[in-house]
Design a protein around this motif. Structure first.
Motif, mmCIF file in Angstrom:
data_model
loop_
_atom_site.group_PDB
_atom_site.id
_atom_site.type_symbol
_atom_site.label_atom_id
_atom_site.label_comp_id
_atom_site.label_asym_id
_atom_site.label_seq_id
_atom_site.Cartn_x
_atom_site.Cartn_y
_atom_site.Cartn_z
ATOM 1 N N GLY A 1 -41.236 34.565 9.619
ATOM 2 C CA GLY A 1 -42.500 35.234 9.866
ATOM 3 C C GLY A 1 -42.901 35.259 11.320
ATOM 4 N N GLY A 2 -42.086 34.663 12.184
ATOM 5 C CA GLY A 2 -42.380 34.641 13.604
ATOM 6 C C GLY A 2 -41.390 35.488 14.373
ATOM 7 N N PRO A 3 -41.140 35.161 15.639
ATOM 8 C CA PRO A 3 -40.150 35.900 16.423
ATOM 9 C C PRO A 3 -38.737 35.661 15.889
ATOM 10 N N VAL A 4 -37.790 36.409 16.424
ATOM 11 C CA VAL A 4 -36.405 36.308 15.958
ATOM 12 C C VAL A 4 -35.784 35.003 16.473
ATOM 13 N N PRO A 5 -35.301 34.148 15.580
ATOM 14 C CA PRO A 5 -34.644 32.921 16.039
ATOM 15 C C PRO A 5 -33.255 33.233 16.579
ATOM 16 N N THR A 6 -32.760 32.361 17.445
ATOM 17 C CA THR A 6 -31.394 32.505 17.949
ATOM 18 C C THR A 6 -30.418 32.095 16.852
ATOM 19 N N ALA A 7 -29.388 32.881 16.643
ATOM 20 C CA ALA A 7 -28.417 32.605 15.578
ATOM 21 C C ALA A 7 -27.018 32.961 16.053
ATOM 22 N N LEU A 8 -26.045 32.228 15.544
ATOM 23 C CA LEU A 8 -24.632 32.479 15.817
ATOM 24 C C LEU A 8 -24.024 33.018 14.528
ATOM 25 N N VAL A 9 -23.619 34.282 14.551
ATOM 26 C CA VAL A 9 -23.141 34.973 13.348
ATOM 27 C C VAL A 9 -21.642 35.224 13.481
ATOM 28 N N PHE A 10 -20.876 34.879 12.422
ATOM 29 C CA PHE A 10 -19.427 35.046 12.449
ATOM 30 C C PHE A 10 -19.004 36.204 11.555
ATOM 31 N N GLY B 1 -17.478 37.352 16.337
ATOM 32 C CA GLY B 1 -18.861 37.252 15.897
ATOM 33 C C GLY B 1 -19.810 37.701 16.985
ATOM 34 N N TYR B 2 -21.055 37.319 16.853
ATOM 35 C CA TYR B 2 -22.050 37.676 17.869
ATOM 36 C C TYR B 2 -23.207 36.691 17.810
ATOM 37 N N VAL B 3 -23.925 36.605 18.908
ATOM 38 C CA VAL B 3 -25.138 35.813 18.958
ATOM 39 C C VAL B 3 -26.312 36.779 18.992
ATOM 40 N N VAL B 4 -27.312 36.515 18.164
ATOM 41 C CA VAL B 4 -28.528 37.324 18.145
ATOM 42 C C VAL B 4 -29.662 36.463 18.671
ATOM 43 N N PHE B 5 -30.520 37.043 19.545
ATOM 44 C CA PHE B 5 -31.538 36.232 20.205
ATOM 45 C C PHE B 5 -32.695 37.100 20.675
ATOM 46 N N LEU C 1 -35.988 31.178 25.651
ATOM 47 C CA LEU C 1 -35.184 31.657 24.524
ATOM 48 C C LEU C 1 -35.619 30.891 23.277
ATOM 49 N N TYR C 2 -35.971 31.617 22.210
ATOM 50 C CA TYR C 2 -36.416 30.941 20.995
ATOM 51 C C TYR C 2 -35.263 30.176 20.352
ATOM 52 N N ALA C 3 -35.579 29.012 19.811
ATOM 53 C CA ALA C 3 -34.582 28.146 19.208
ATOM 54 C C ALA C 3 -34.138 28.685 17.851
#
Length: 656
Positions: A63-72, A127-131, A55-57
């Protein structure tokens, strides 16, 4: 034509099945909210990552892959503050496809985001987590997983220090069942009833009966004193326990219960009581004090002495009740509220107070017995023998924690055998003390008690050669102090000689088992051996831990699985070894200075598992993911065997 339709249906079914088989979900998420204060909380997102997937950090460049993020979800009642925290430390590598340095997680990842609550009331934190997840040969499209958690800022929900939801489960709201104050009360009440069965409480039964024998001829005073005695016990647990938790922290009771000074003081105190009961001297106050108390007794009925007896009960019982009480008080240290622990402590103290209040009232029934004083003196002598034997438990705790090596298991058992053998001789009249009346005949009750006493001595004798002695195992020093253990000689050998195992923290455990006492070394050993981790939170002075070892670990099935299928990591929360200066720190969870090895493992336990009672058993994989529900004290061997098999099966399944 019909056959063509049938074949077409079969082909479509095969295609649909193959397509569905390619739908992969290598990352599973769970969410929780931890209360920091009435206006602050932490949202924790935990990822379980399968096999070779990563899982990407969150901190990778654009410009790279999608980073993991916590969105509220935007809301006027709350907002995220500070940076997103990641653990463990992500792994870095140079990606040739993107020509940049990237970071990723394998096995396990945890994201923590602090939020600030600006309005009182109950709020839904949404919210949601995107990864994005990849393995060595493929990547999956970016994905999102929603969460919804509940937070109440008035403090009424402070018993929910951690509210969790796993989106992949059947739950859709994310709110765990609200136990409420009644639920906490009854849980604590049951804990108090359980504490009655612990060995530290037993010495107080004869002490209580002996103390209140003075009321044998006064029924009204017996009931009054019994009621005050019970109220004192209940209020002492409520007030003293909460004061210690608020001032010193949730594990202060554990520290006191395992203090060598504390245990030596009560060992000496019980020796003095025993000597007095055996007739060496009478425990009397100075005449000046006695005169004052006599005058007070006419006015107040001697209630001061009753209350002091109640406080003595609370202090003596801490050695066993401290860990149970500590579980309730951890709410105050972690959740930041005193309401839930207050209700819990009330329920716990009430459960202990009720039976001991009845013990205090019991002497009122003794006015039906013969008025002769000889039987009463015999009762005191018998109690003296019992208290003398039970006093060794406190010396054993001090010896175990301080590693003096004075009272190993054989010495303890030899002393008990001698004490109870002499008690049997006293009961049949073979020996007597200077203040005893002549025993003209042997009554049936006394004869029956003598038989039980000699039978108990016979039961203890095999323990000198390593018999588990399950009935009294929690009283005894650890079986690891046994110099000669016939069980180990007859086949309880460790799987690999200690010399072949790596690490400085390897120690001999009971029944020929070996264990690591350092978490990191044990984790590394488990990875190298390809075995799951059996994490054992214990203590040198933990009587319930010893009882689990003697009643459950002694079972051949449990012993064999622990020896062959797991790497044991035993973390001693009462280890008083001082940490080097550069390893000491201030706990982020409790705010206390961590100075000793025991402090370190206690803080680790509270921070990671939100408990601080022992024993506590957790089965982990190599990514430190919990494989099944952790267990506390439970002497059901069959359930323990099933629990071990369940954890082992989950580990093997995750590694297929």
């Amino acid at each position: 034509m019909n056959s063509v339709k049938v074949w077409l249906s079969v082909i479509l079914l095969i295609i649909a099945t193959s397509i569905s088989a390619q739908v992969l979900k290598p990352v599973k998420w769970s969410f929780a909210i931890n209360r920091l204060s009435d206006t602050e909380a932490e949202v924790v997102a935990t990822a379980s990552i399968e096999g070779e997937w990563h899982l990407y950090a969150a901190n990778i460049p654009e410009g790279g892959p999608v980073p993991t993020a916590l969105v509220f979800e935007e809301n006027e009642a709350y907002k995220p503050v500070g940076e997103l925290l990641q653990s463990p430390e992500p792994k870095f590598f140079h990606d040739e496809n993107f020509d940049m340095e990237l970071a990723y997680f394998t096995g396990f990842a945890k994201l923590t985001q602090k939020i600030e609550i600006s309005k009182p009331g109950k709020h839904k934190i949404k919210g949601y987590v995107v990864f994005m997840a990849c393995d060595d040969s493929r990547c999956l499209p970016p994905d999102e997983v929603e969460f919804e958690l509940i937070f109440e800022s008035t403090g009424a929900a402070s018993d929910q220090s951690s509210l969790a939801i796993t989106p992949e489960s059947d739950s859709s709201s994310g709110q765990t069942a609200d136990r409420g104050f009644w639920g906490i009360f009854w849980l604590a009440f049951l804990g108090g009833l359980t504490a009655l069965l612990t060995p530290c409480v037993f010495p107080m039964i004869p002490l209580t009966v002996s103390f209140f024998l003075r009321n044998a001829d006064n029924k009204a005073r017996a009931f009054r004193d019994g009621f005050v005695y019970g109220i004192t016990i209940m209020l002492a647990y409520l007030v003293l326990g909460l004061a210690i938790a608020l001032i010193f922290g949730a594990d202060a009771l554990n520290r006191m219960a395992t203090s060598p000074v504390f245990n030596v003081i009560f060992f000496v105190l019980l020796i003095v009581f025993a000597a007095s009961f055996l007739g060496a001297f009478e425990l009397t106050m100075p005449s000046k004090w006695s005169t004052k108390l006599d005058s007070k007794a006419d006015q107040k009925g001697g209630l001061i002495g009753v209350m002091l007896m109640g406080l003595t009960f609370v202090l003596v019982s801490f050695s066993c009740t401290g860990p149970i009480v500590g579980y309730l008080l951890v709410e105050a240290a972690v959740a930041g509220s005193i309401y839930a622990p207050a209700v819990g402590m009330f329920g716990f103290g009430l459960a202990l107070a009720i039976p001991f209040a009845l013990f205090a009232m019991f002497p009122a029934a003794m006015n039906k017995l013969p008025k002769s004083g000889s039987w009463m003196n015999s009762v005191k002598v018998v109690l003296g023998f019992v208290i003398l034997a039970l006093s060794l438990k406190f010396l054993s705790v001090a010896d175990s924690v301080s590693h003096w090596g004075l009272l190993d298991r054989e010495v303890f058992l030899a002393l008990w055998i001698a004490i109870f053998f002499l008690l049997g001789l006293y009961l049949i009249g073979a020996i007597k003390f200077s203040h005893d009346s002549e025993l003209k005949y042997l009554g049936v009750p006394r004869f029956g008690l003598a038989i039980l006493t000699f039978a108990f001595v016979a039961y203890l004798i095999p323990g000198l050669w390593g018999a588990p002695l399950k009935a009294v195992g929690s009283f005894l020093p650890s079986i690891t102090t046994q110099d000669f253990n016939l069980n180990e000689v007859r086949g309880g050998q460790v799987v690999a000689p200690v010399a072949e195992l790596k690490g400085k923290s390897i120690k001999a455990g009971p029944y020929g088992l070996v264990k690591y006492t350092d978490y990191d070394e044990g984790l590394a050993a488990a990875k190298e051996a390809g075995k799951p981790i059996f994490l054992d939170f214990t203590g040198h002075a933990c009587v319930n831990c010893k009882k689990m070892e003697t009643t459950v670990w002694s079972d051949s099935r449990v012993r064999d699985m622990l020896a062959n299928d797991f790497i044991i990591i035993s973390l001693y929360v009462d280890d008083r070894t001082v940490l080097p200066e550069d390893q000491q720190f201030v706990s982020e969870t409790t705010g206390k200075k961590i100075r000793t090895v025991g402090n370190k493992w206690t803080d680790f336990m509270i921070n990671r598992y939100k408990v601080n009672s022992q024993p506590y058993y957790v089965i982990l994989d190599h990514n430190e993911v919990v494989l099944n529900t952790p267990r506390g004290f439970n002497s059901d061997t069959e359930a323990y065997v099933e629990w071990l098999r369940e954890g082992l099966g989950a580990f093997r399944l995750s590694n297929e």
